[in-house]
Design an enzyme around this catalytic site. Structure first.
Site, PDB file in Angstrom:
ATOM      1  N   ALA A 261       3.161  -1.201   4.832  1.00 52.66           N
ATOM      2  CA  ALA A 261       2.470  -0.002   5.312  1.00 52.66           C
ATOM      3  C   ALA A 261       3.479   1.137   5.323  1.00 52.66           C
ATOM      4  O   ALA A 261       4.518   1.045   5.988  1.00 52.66           O
ATOM      5  CB  ALA A 261       1.910  -0.236   6.707  1.00 52.66           C
TER       6      ALA A 261
ATOM      7  N   ILE B 196       7.321  -2.350   7.133  1.00 56.70           N
ATOM      8  CA  ILE B 196       7.303  -0.887   7.145  1.00 56.70           C
ATOM      9  C   ILE B 196       7.942  -0.348   5.869  1.00 56.70           C
ATOM     10  O   ILE B 196       9.099  -0.628   5.571  1.00 56.70           O
ATOM     11  CB  ILE B 196       8.034  -0.328   8.381  1.00 56.70           C
ATOM     12  CG1 ILE B 196       7.501  -0.980   9.670  1.00 56.70           C
ATOM     13  CG2 ILE B 196       7.889   1.184   8.426  1.00 56.70           C
ATOM     14  CD1 ILE B 196       6.009  -0.840   9.874  1.00 56.70           C
ATOM     15  N   LYS B 197       7.164   0.426   5.147  1.00 56.10           N
ATOM     16  CA  LYS B 197       7.612   0.986   3.871  1.00 56.10           C
ATOM     17  C   LYS B 197       8.199   2.372   4.123  1.00 56.10           C
ATOM     18  O   LYS B 197       7.525   3.250   4.675  1.00 56.10           O
ATOM     19  CB  LYS B 197       6.423   1.060   2.922  1.00 56.10           C
ATOM     20  CG  LYS B 197       6.768   1.140   1.456  1.00 56.10           C
ATOM     21  CD  LYS B 197       5.482   0.968   0.642  1.00 56.10           C
ATOM     22  CE  LYS B 197       5.753   1.057  -0.841  1.00 56.10           C
ATOM     23  NZ  LYS B 197       4.481   0.976  -1.608  1.00 56.10           N
ATOM     24  N   ILE B 198       9.456   2.545   3.716  1.00 54.06           N
ATOM     25  CA  ILE B 198      10.207   3.759   4.045  1.00 54.06           C
ATOM     26  C   ILE B 198      10.862   4.317   2.782  1.00 54.06           C
ATOM     27  O   ILE B 198      11.447   3.555   2.004  1.00 54.06           O
ATOM     28  CB  ILE B 198      11.274   3.445   5.115  1.00 54.06           C
ATOM     29  CG1 ILE B 198      10.582   3.098   6.439  1.00 54.06           C
ATOM     30  CG2 ILE B 198      12.239   4.608   5.294  1.00 54.06           C
ATOM     31  CD1 ILE B 198      11.505   2.775   7.569  1.00 54.06           C
TER      32      ILE B 198
ATOM     33  N   THR C  41       0.856  -1.185   0.000  1.00 46.56           N
ATOM     34  CA  THR C  41       0.000   0.000   0.000  1.00 46.56           C
ATOM     35  C   THR C  41       0.895   1.239   0.000  1.00 46.56           C
ATOM     36  O   THR C  41       2.099   1.155   0.239  1.00 46.56           O
ATOM     37  CB  THR C  41      -0.914   0.045   1.233  1.00 46.56           C
ATOM     38  OG1 THR C  41      -0.105   0.228   2.411  1.00 46.56           O
ATOM     39  CG2 THR C  41      -1.735  -1.236   1.381  1.00 46.56           C
TER      40      THR C  41
END
EC number: 2.2.1.2
Length: 215
Positions: A56, A82-84, A27
């Site tokens: 996310a 965790i999307k960074i 997402t």
């Protein structure tokens, strides 16, 4: 090769799961905005629905802010990744999260050197955006090849997650190169099964079947 669905639409995710073509979900803020729902509500529902990795994305642009968001999202379930963004502050956050055992997906990667930095920081996944590179007349799939070569040279554990997929050829080329994952919009997932000769062949079989005498 794993297929992730690039969507925050729960209906699309359910359809992809039913096809057996959803090993995970990615997402981003833009996809969540399209749902008209809060991110927390969307994330909770996806976590309950999809057993695979779920990316996310944080919205903070400083490392401390990213870490606060990351730790909050990680509490939703073990499958949350965790999307960074691939910026200096993002790499700082990835390093800390890696040491804490939190999985990360480093996004907005547009060069092989950026991907090298993500791997050295301890990223679980790196997301090169092939479609956006193609849009500016660069070769998105060549970037995938370059990253895979570098990772194999040094035995990095970071997985290459091909993103910004626009059409079935991107998926085919990613598979030929040996990319670990492609994250695919649902519309493109549907296109993967289509071929005009398949449709024509089925139409002919059904027409011929009508000629078979029925008892």
């Amino acid at each position: 090769m794993q297929f992730f669905i690039d969507s925050a639409d729960v209906g699309e995710i359910k359809k992809a799961l039913a096809l057996g073509l959803c090993d995970g979900v990615t997402t981003n803020p833009s996809l969540v905005a399209k749902t008209g729902r809060s991110f927390d509500d969307v994330l909770k529902e996806i976590v309950a629905l999809a057993p695979g990795p779920i990316s996310a994305e944080v919205t903070a642009t400083d490392a401390e802010g990213m870490l606060r968001e990351a730790r909050a999202y990680a509490k939703y379930g073990d499958q949350v990744v965790i999307k960074i963004p691939l910026i200096v502050e993002g790499l700082r956050a990835v390093k800390v999260l890696s040491q804490e055992g939190v999985k990360t997906n480093v996004t907005l990667c547009f060069s092989a050197v950026q991907a090298l930095l993500a791997a050295k920081a301890g990223a679980t996944y790196v997301s090169p955006f092939v479609g956006r590179l193609d849009d500016i007349s660069q070769d998105g799939m060549q970037l995938i090849a370059d990253i895979l070569e570098i990772y194999r040279n040094y035995d990095f554990d970071t997985k290459v997650l091909v993103a910004s997929v626009r059409h079935p050829v991107h998926v085919l080329e990613a598979a030929r190169l040996g990319a670990h994952v492609a994250t695919i919009p649902f519309g493109v997932i549907e296109q993967l099964a289509k071929h005009p000769l398949t449709d024509a062949g089925l139409k002919k079989f059904l027409a011929d079947w009508e000629k078979v005498p029925k008892r």
